[in-house]
Design a protein around this motif. Structure first.
Motif, PDB file in Angstrom:
ATOM      1  N   ALA A 118     -26.961  -8.560  43.570  1.00 22.26           N
ATOM      2  CA  ALA A 118     -27.017  -8.885  45.030  1.00 22.26           C
ATOM      3  C   ALA A 118     -28.162  -8.271  45.434  1.00 22.26           C
ATOM      4  CB  ALA A 118     -25.860  -8.421  45.734  1.00 22.26           C
ATOM      5  N   GLU A 119     -28.377  -7.067  44.918  1.00 19.82           N
ATOM      6  CA  GLU A 119     -29.837  -6.260  45.508  1.00 19.82           C
ATOM      7  C   GLU A 119     -30.784  -6.624  44.582  1.00 19.82           C
ATOM      8  OE1 GLU A 119     -31.271  -3.561  47.953  1.00 19.82           O
ATOM      9  OE2 GLU A 119     -29.167  -4.211  47.885  1.00 19.82           O
ATOM     10  N   ARG A 120     -30.869  -6.834  43.151  1.00 23.80           N
ATOM     11  CA  ARG A 120     -31.998  -7.466  42.487  1.00 23.80           C
ATOM     12  C   ARG A 120     -32.516  -8.670  42.607  1.00 23.80           C
ATOM     13  NH1 ARG A 120     -31.444  -8.041  36.045  1.00 23.80           N
ATOM     14  NH2 ARG A 120     -33.150  -9.599  35.786  1.00 23.80           N
ATOM     15  N   ASN A 121     -31.658  -9.653  42.991  1.00 23.99           N
ATOM     16  CA  ASN A 121     -31.928 -11.130  43.042  1.00 23.99           C
ATOM     17  C   ASN A 121     -31.694 -11.480  44.364  1.00 23.99           C
ATOM     18  OD1 ASN A 121     -32.399 -11.013  40.416  1.00 23.99           O
ATOM     19  ND2 ASN A 121     -30.396 -11.835  39.677  1.00 23.99           N
ATOM     20  N   GLY A 122     -31.346 -10.648  45.511  1.00 21.40           N
ATOM     21  CA  GLY A 122     -31.165 -11.298  46.808  1.00 21.40           C
ATOM     22  C   GLY A 122     -32.222 -10.815  47.611  1.00 21.40           C
ATOM     23  N   GLY A 123     -33.338 -10.493  47.143  1.00 16.64           N
ATOM     24  CA  GLY A 123     -34.505  -9.819  47.958  1.00 16.64           C
ATOM     25  C   GLY A 123     -35.688 -11.028  48.616  1.00 16.64           C
ATOM     26  N   GLU A 124     -36.389 -10.603  49.036  1.00 17.36           N
ATOM     27  CA  GLU A 124     -37.501 -11.544  49.817  1.00 17.36           C
ATOM     28  C   GLU A 124     -37.911 -12.681  48.682  1.00 17.36           C
ATOM     29  OE1 GLU A 124     -41.402 -11.249  52.392  1.00 17.36           O
ATOM     30  OE2 GLU A 124     -40.002  -9.648  52.594  1.00 17.36           O
ATOM     31  N   GLY A 125     -38.182 -13.918  49.216  1.00 17.79           N
ATOM     32  CA  GLY A 125     -38.817 -14.966  48.624  1.00 17.79           C
ATOM     33  C   GLY A 125     -37.613 -15.715  47.420  1.00 17.79           C
ATOM     34  N   GLU A 126     -36.429 -14.941  47.623  1.00 18.25           N
ATOM     35  CA  GLU A 126     -35.177 -15.454  46.849  1.00 18.25           C
ATOM     36  C   GLU A 126     -34.517 -16.547  47.711  1.00 18.25           C
ATOM     37  OE1 GLU A 126     -34.412 -15.058  43.462  1.00 18.25           O
ATOM     38  OE2 GLU A 126     -35.866 -13.735  43.216  1.00 18.25           O
ATOM     39  N   VAL A 127     -34.095 -17.566  47.197  1.00 16.05           N
ATOM     40  CA  VAL A 127     -33.398 -18.654  47.925  1.00 16.05           C
ATOM     41  C   VAL A 127     -32.280 -19.134  47.111  1.00 16.05           C
ATOM     42  CG1 VAL A 127     -35.537 -19.393  49.027  1.00 16.05           C
ATOM     43  CG2 VAL A 127     -34.725 -20.454  46.658  1.00 16.05           C
ATOM     44  N   VAL A 128     -31.259 -19.590  47.829  1.00 14.69           N
ATOM     45  CA  VAL A 128     -29.908 -20.293  47.317  1.00 14.69           C
ATOM     46  C   VAL A 128     -30.475 -22.033  47.190  1.00 14.69           C
ATOM     47  CG1 VAL A 128     -27.686 -20.875  47.464  1.00 14.69           C
ATOM     48  CG2 VAL A 128     -28.439 -18.869  48.367  1.00 14.69           C
ATOM     49  N   VAL A 129     -29.865 -22.671  46.118  1.00 15.23           N
ATOM     50  CA  VAL A 129     -30.319 -23.697  45.732  1.00 15.23           C
ATOM     51  C   VAL A 129     -28.811 -24.297  45.673  1.00 15.23           C
ATOM     52  CG1 VAL A 129     -31.303 -25.529  44.354  1.00 15.23           C
ATOM     53  CG2 VAL A 129     -32.240 -23.410  44.568  1.00 15.23           C
ATOM     54  N   ARG A 130     -28.637 -25.619  46.280  1.00 11.44           N
ATOM     55  CA  ARG A 130     -27.314 -26.215  46.187  1.00 11.44           C
ATOM     56  C   ARG A 130     -27.776 -27.593  45.860  1.00 11.44           C
ATOM     57  NH1 ARG A 130     -22.978 -24.875  48.817  1.00 11.44           N
ATOM     58  NH2 ARG A 130     -23.016 -22.539  49.797  1.00 11.44           N
ATOM     59  N   ILE A 131     -26.945 -28.191  44.844  1.00 14.93           N
ATOM     60  CA  ILE A 131     -27.603 -29.565  44.413  1.00 14.93           C
ATOM     61  C   ILE A 131     -25.870 -30.381  45.021  1.00 14.93           C
ATOM     62  CG2 ILE A 131     -27.495 -30.966  42.370  1.00 14.93           C
ATOM     63  CD1 ILE A 131     -27.960 -28.703  40.634  1.00 14.93           C
ATOM     64  N   ARG A 132     -26.667 -31.414  45.961  1.00 12.38           N
ATOM     65  CA  ARG A 132     -26.040 -32.258  46.741  1.00 12.38           C
ATOM     66  C   ARG A 132     -25.979 -33.748  45.999  1.00 12.38           C
ATOM     67  NH1 ARG A 132     -23.229 -28.946  50.162  1.00 12.38           N
ATOM     68  NH2 ARG A 132     -24.659 -27.599  51.571  1.00 12.38           N
ATOM     69  N   GLU A 133     -25.212 -34.394  46.427  1.00 14.30           N
ATOM     70  CA  GLU A 133     -25.052 -35.923  46.122  1.00 14.30           C
ATOM     71  C   GLU A 133     -25.019 -35.962  44.586  1.00 14.30           C
ATOM     72  OE1 GLU A 133     -28.199 -38.090  48.333  1.00 14.30           O
ATOM     73  OE2 GLU A 133     -27.806 -36.886  50.143  1.00 14.30           O
ATOM     74  N   ALA A 134     -24.467 -35.281  43.935  1.00 12.98           N
ATOM     75  CA  ALA A 134     -24.655 -35.271  42.536  1.00 12.98           C
ATOM     76  C   ALA A 134     -23.908 -36.058  41.643  1.00 12.98           C
ATOM     77  CB  ALA A 134     -23.988 -33.905  41.925  1.00 12.98           C
ATOM     78  N   GLU A 135     -24.585 -36.642  40.805  1.00 13.88           N
ATOM     79  CA  GLU A 135     -23.833 -37.425  39.736  1.00 13.88           C
ATOM     80  C   GLU A 135     -23.337 -36.654  38.510  1.00 13.88           C
ATOM     81  OE1 GLU A 135     -25.060 -40.956  36.667  1.00 13.88           O
ATOM     82  OE2 GLU A 135     -25.970 -41.015  38.510  1.00 13.88           O
ATOM     83  N   ILE A 136     -22.132 -36.691  38.210  1.00 12.29           N
ATOM     84  CA  ILE A 136     -21.303 -35.845  36.927  1.00 12.29           C
ATOM     85  C   ILE A 136     -21.181 -36.749  35.920  1.00 12.29           C
ATOM     86  CG2 ILE A 136     -19.805 -34.011  36.467  1.00 12.29           C
ATOM     87  CD1 ILE A 136     -21.414 -33.322  38.840  1.00 12.29           C
ATOM     88  N   VAL A 137     -21.779 -36.340  34.639  1.00  7.28           N
ATOM     89  CA  VAL A 137     -21.508 -36.896  33.482  1.00  7.28           C
ATOM     90  C   VAL A 137     -20.795 -35.488  32.722  1.00  7.28           C
ATOM     91  CG1 VAL A 137     -22.332 -37.903  31.280  1.00  7.28           C
ATOM     92  CG2 VAL A 137     -23.070 -38.193  33.586  1.00  7.28           C
ATOM     93  N   ALA A 138     -19.582 -35.777  32.206  1.00 12.49           N
ATOM     94  CA  ALA A 138     -18.726 -34.804  31.430  1.00 12.49           C
ATOM     95  C   ALA A 138     -18.127 -35.646  30.116  1.00 12.49           C
ATOM     96  CB  ALA A 138     -17.608 -34.505  32.343  1.00 12.49           C
TER      97      ALA A 138
END
Length: 144
Positions: A118-138
């Motif tokens: 959380a400390e290492r990868n949660g700093g300034e410039g870091e963002v969360v990415v969420r994939i929306r409207e996803a098409e899933i192939v399994a």
């Protein structure tokens, strides 16, 4: 081909399995060429979530053109894979970034290291990415 459709909802178990599988994220660079990079992922319901730095190649590509695709696979026979393709949404809320950086880091490196990530990868410039409207192939039993 020997691909077998996975049962409904199976992909969620596959993506969230332990040990965690590293995703391969595909984006399109500004010049139109493809770029693939490894990502640690987690699920928030049916939404794929990962973190990145906004100035990374993938961060810049997502900010410019939100189309993405992630593939996770089981490299052991009879093989299986999940691809998730959709639109990526960037969230730069510091609390969310820190939360997901810790949750994802703990998922891959062990719960005892979640705060470290959380400390290492949660700093300034870091963002969360969420994939929306996803098409899933399994697919399962690829080699049978």
């Amino acid at each position: 081909m020997g691909y077998t459709e996975a049962p409904e909802g199976w992909w969620r178990e596959f993506v969230s399995a332990t040990p965690a599988r590293t995703g391969k994220l595909g984006v399109v660079r500004k010049d139109g060429s493809p770029h693939v990079s490894p990502v640690w992922v987690d699920l928030d319901g049916s939404t794929i979530v990962f973190t990145t730095h906004l100035e990374s190649i993938k961060g810049k590509a997502i900010a410019r053109d939100g189309r993405v695709s992630v593939c996770l696979d089981d490299e052991r026979p009879p093989f299986a894979f999940v691809t998730i393709s959709g639109r990526a949404e960037i969230v730069d809320d510091p609390e969310q970034v820190r939360y997901w950086a810790g949750r994802i880091g703990g998922r891959y490196m062990g719960a005892d290291r979640a705060n470290e990530y959380a400390e290492r990868n949660g700093g300034e410039g870091e963002v969360v990415v969420r994939i929306r409207e996803a098409e899933i192939v399994a697919k399962v039993d690829v080699a049978e």
